[in-house]
Design a protein around this motif. Structure first.
Motif, PDB file in Angstrom:
ATOM      1  N   UNK A  51     -97.180   0.389  -8.614  1.00 55.58           N
ATOM      2  CA  UNK A  51     -97.426  -0.052  -7.237  1.00 55.58           C
ATOM      3  C   UNK A  51     -96.205  -0.766  -6.676  1.00 55.58           C
ATOM      4  N   UNK A  52     -95.525  -1.539  -7.501  1.00 55.65           N
ATOM      5  CA  UNK A  52     -94.342  -2.285  -7.053  1.00 55.65           C
ATOM      6  C   UNK A  52     -93.232  -1.347  -6.581  1.00 55.65           C
ATOM      7  N   UNK A  53     -93.152  -0.147  -7.140  1.00 60.27           N
ATOM      8  CA  UNK A  53     -92.119   0.814  -6.736  1.00 60.27           C
ATOM      9  C   UNK A  53     -92.226   1.110  -5.240  1.00 60.27           C
ATOM     10  N   UNK A  54     -93.441   1.355  -4.750  1.00 65.60           N
ATOM     11  CA  UNK A  54     -93.610   1.664  -3.323  1.00 65.60           C
ATOM     12  C   UNK A  54     -93.306   0.451  -2.448  1.00 65.60           C
ATOM     13  N   UNK A  55     -93.618  -0.757  -2.928  1.00 65.59           N
ATOM     14  CA  UNK A  55     -93.283  -1.966  -2.171  1.00 65.59           C
ATOM     15  C   UNK A  55     -91.767  -2.088  -2.078  1.00 65.59           C
ATOM     16  N   UNK A  56     -91.088  -1.911  -3.204  1.00 63.97           N
ATOM     17  CA  UNK A  56     -89.627  -2.002  -3.234  1.00 63.97           C
ATOM     18  C   UNK A  56     -88.983  -0.957  -2.328  1.00 63.97           C
ATOM     19  N   UNK A  57     -89.539   0.249  -2.314  1.00 70.49           N
ATOM     20  CA  UNK A  57     -88.987   1.334  -1.492  1.00 70.49           C
ATOM     21  C   UNK A  57     -89.503   1.278  -0.054  1.00 70.49           C
ATOM     22  N   UNK A  58     -90.350   0.298   0.255  1.00 74.00           N
ATOM     23  CA  UNK A  58     -90.866   0.094   1.611  1.00 74.00           C
ATOM     24  C   UNK A  58     -91.522   1.377   2.157  1.00 74.00           C
ATOM     25  N   UNK A  59     -92.395   1.986   1.357  1.00 79.21           N
ATOM     26  CA  UNK A  59     -93.059   3.228   1.754  1.00 79.21           C
ATOM     27  C   UNK A  59     -94.039   2.942   2.892  1.00 79.21           C
ATOM     28  N   UNK A  60     -93.870   3.591   4.048  1.00 76.83           N
ATOM     29  CA  UNK A  60     -94.748   3.338   5.194  1.00 76.83           C
ATOM     30  C   UNK A  60     -96.113   4.015   5.027  1.00 76.83           C
ATOM     31  N   UNK A  61     -97.096   3.475   5.717  1.00 79.81           N
ATOM     32  CA  UNK A  61     -98.451   4.019   5.704  1.00 79.81           C
ATOM     33  C   UNK A  61     -98.532   5.274   6.573  1.00 79.81           C
ATOM     34  N   UNK A  62     -99.239   6.276   6.072  1.00 87.00           N
ATOM     35  CA  UNK A  62     -99.540   7.465   6.861  1.00 87.00           C
ATOM     36  C   UNK A  62    -100.700   8.194   6.210  1.00 87.00           C
ATOM     37  N   UNK A  63    -101.585   8.750   7.008  1.00 87.35           N
ATOM     38  CA  UNK A  63    -102.677   9.554   6.462  1.00 87.35           C
ATOM     39  C   UNK A  63    -102.284  11.023   6.338  1.00 87.35           C
ATOM     40  N   UNK A  64    -101.093  11.374   6.785  1.00 88.72           N
ATOM     41  CA  UNK A  64    -100.663  12.771   6.698  1.00 88.72           C
ATOM     42  C   UNK A  64     -99.381  12.961   5.887  1.00 88.72           C
ATOM     43  N   UNK A  65     -98.549  11.949   5.777  1.00 93.55           N
ATOM     44  CA  UNK A  65     -97.292  12.063   5.022  1.00 93.55           C
ATOM     45  C   UNK A  65     -97.543  11.876   3.525  1.00 93.55           C
ATOM     46  N   UNK A  66     -96.560  12.299   2.727  1.00 96.54           N
ATOM     47  CA  UNK A  66     -96.634  12.085   1.287  1.00 96.54           C
ATOM     48  C   UNK A  66     -95.326  11.475   0.797  1.00 96.54           C
TER      49      UNK A  66
END
Length: 171
Positions: A51-66
């Protein structure tokens, strides 16, 4: 006063433990994956490290993106952290892989789940009274965040209950 997200901030001891856990859980072809998402997750420590990986990479929220094959909504994020199949389960279908538990049973890697609205990965209690906890979530307004959250979640966002993935241990 609103609780603000803390991006990439972990106590030094936790950061070291997470780094060591990631070294022991990624092997072979999975090492090429940015989140290590093809490795099986059997501990809460592994789930938190992922989970920390996505926080570090600042992954934005989207219901359609991956990102790395997982949907970047809340349940896609949890599916990635738990090492479930891509593109991830939904808040409703997460119930197939675990069971609801009680508040005293919550351990690192468990969830606070509202099957019709949202899901958060539990890391640890933020206070002795167990009124707040540190959790990871894909927030529609902030993206992937690690932050202090009131138990079980902010009022008005659903009926949240503690949830445990079958076969997972806290460390």
């Amino acid at each position: 006063m609103p609780i603000t997200p803390r991006r990439g901030l972990l106590p030094r001891r936790t950061a070291i433990a997470l780094a060591l856990a990631s070294l022991t859980t990624v092997a072979g072809p999975a090492a090429a994956s940015p989140s290590g998402s093809s490795a099986a997750v059997t501990t809460g420590l592994q789930a938190v490290a992922r989970a920390q990986v996505w926080v570090t990479k600042d992954v934005p929220y989207s219901q359609s993106a991956t990102f790395d094959g997982y949907r970047t909504d809340c349940s896609g994020y949890i599916s990635m952290a738990w090492g479930l199949a891509r593109p991830g389960l939904t808040t409703y279908s997460l119930r197939r892989v675990g069971d609801f538990i009680t508040k005293p049973q919550l351990r690192r890697g468990d969830l606070l789940l509202s099957p019709t609205t949202h899901v958060v990965l539990f890391e640890k209690w933020a206070d002795a009274e167990r009124t707040h906890y540190w959790g990871y979530e894909e927030s529609s307004s902030h993206g992937a965040v690690y932050r202090k959250i009131p138990y079980p979640y902010w009022p008005g966002y659903g009926q949240f209950r503690p949830f445990h993935k079958r076969g997972m241990t806290p460390s």
